[in-house]
Design an enzyme around this catalytic site. Sequence first.
Site: not given
Ligand code: GLY
Length: 366
Positions: A189, A247
């Site tokens: 990540e 997002r």
């Molecule tokens: N883990 C992806 C998000 O929080 O949008």
Amino acid sequence: MNKSGKIRRVRVKLGCRSYWIHIGSLQKTSVELGKLISGRGVLLITDANVEKTGVVEDVLEDLSGASDLGLIVLKPGERTKTLGAVEDITGFAARHNYDRKSCFVALSGGVGGDLTGFAAGIYKRGVEFVQIPTTLLAMVDSSVGGKTGADLPEGKNLVGLFHQPAGVFIDPEFLRTLPACEWRNGLAEVIKYGIIRDGEFFEFLWANRKRLNRRGADADLLGAVIERCVTIKAEVVAADECESGLRAILNYGHTFGHALEQLSGFKLAHGSAVAIGMVLAGRLACDLGIFDRESADRVEALLKAVGLPVSVPAGYAASDIIEAMKGDKKNEGGRIRLVLPESLGRVRITSEVSEEKLFEFLNRQV
Ligand code: GLY
């Protein structure tokens, strides 16, 4: 203890739901934590692995300003992320008369954090909650941004809601006892943030790849890395809280990754699946002529350097991967939505890649 003793703070700007992310020793941020819970009923939710490390007692002490303090210890692992666990948490709160001013606190990795946030979001139509993440993945991703939820037998994270925490307290010291596999889950990540939003950060990670393999050894480096990741996440979430657009870039590597994870029966670790997913997205972007081969190779080299896999394990069929990708809840109108890199630091979201093209591409990767 954070050797430099430096406390870093990042603001998630969401109007009246804004909050601080504190990065540094919990001993030094406990005053801010105390302010959030003072005089309220507090329910601390952790898991048995975290409990074994002995940190729960310290955190209970940090929460001693609560008017009432309860503790729930969940079974660790994705299998716990069920509506049953949400019922256990909210049922406990109801039996112990937690009121609407209560605050739930997650001292946990991603599973416990998501469950706690979901339970807090629906208990008495919503109480506050605080995140104290204990894994690198939870620190840089799941504890920030308010995505909460549980899995259904039909798939991951199929129920949940956006419910922002009142504060996030990240103590990198917790990472010292983190298993290697969990460390790599988080690093996948971390690298993602460089690729989607910050080419300079990608170069920084490349330059520090050897130090990053020594988890917990360098508190300053860790603090800086976590700060950069959560700053990027905070910017993206502030711009598009409920994922109507931007997002979705945070899902880079996850469309392929979730499909592989699911097909493996969750034996393939999340970080490994996302790493392979990022590589596949890079190679596909090269095929489509929107990303250059040298950058794609650099992504692979960095993932490899931190011990993450970069190719699809044996035994997966292209058609099965596509079927699993079709089940992704982020798809729209039946088309598979992909996040593809354009350069190191920039990605695009597209539903324009045809199933035929995907099949032809994946057939060359398996
Ligand atoms: N883990 C992806 C998000 O929080 O949008």
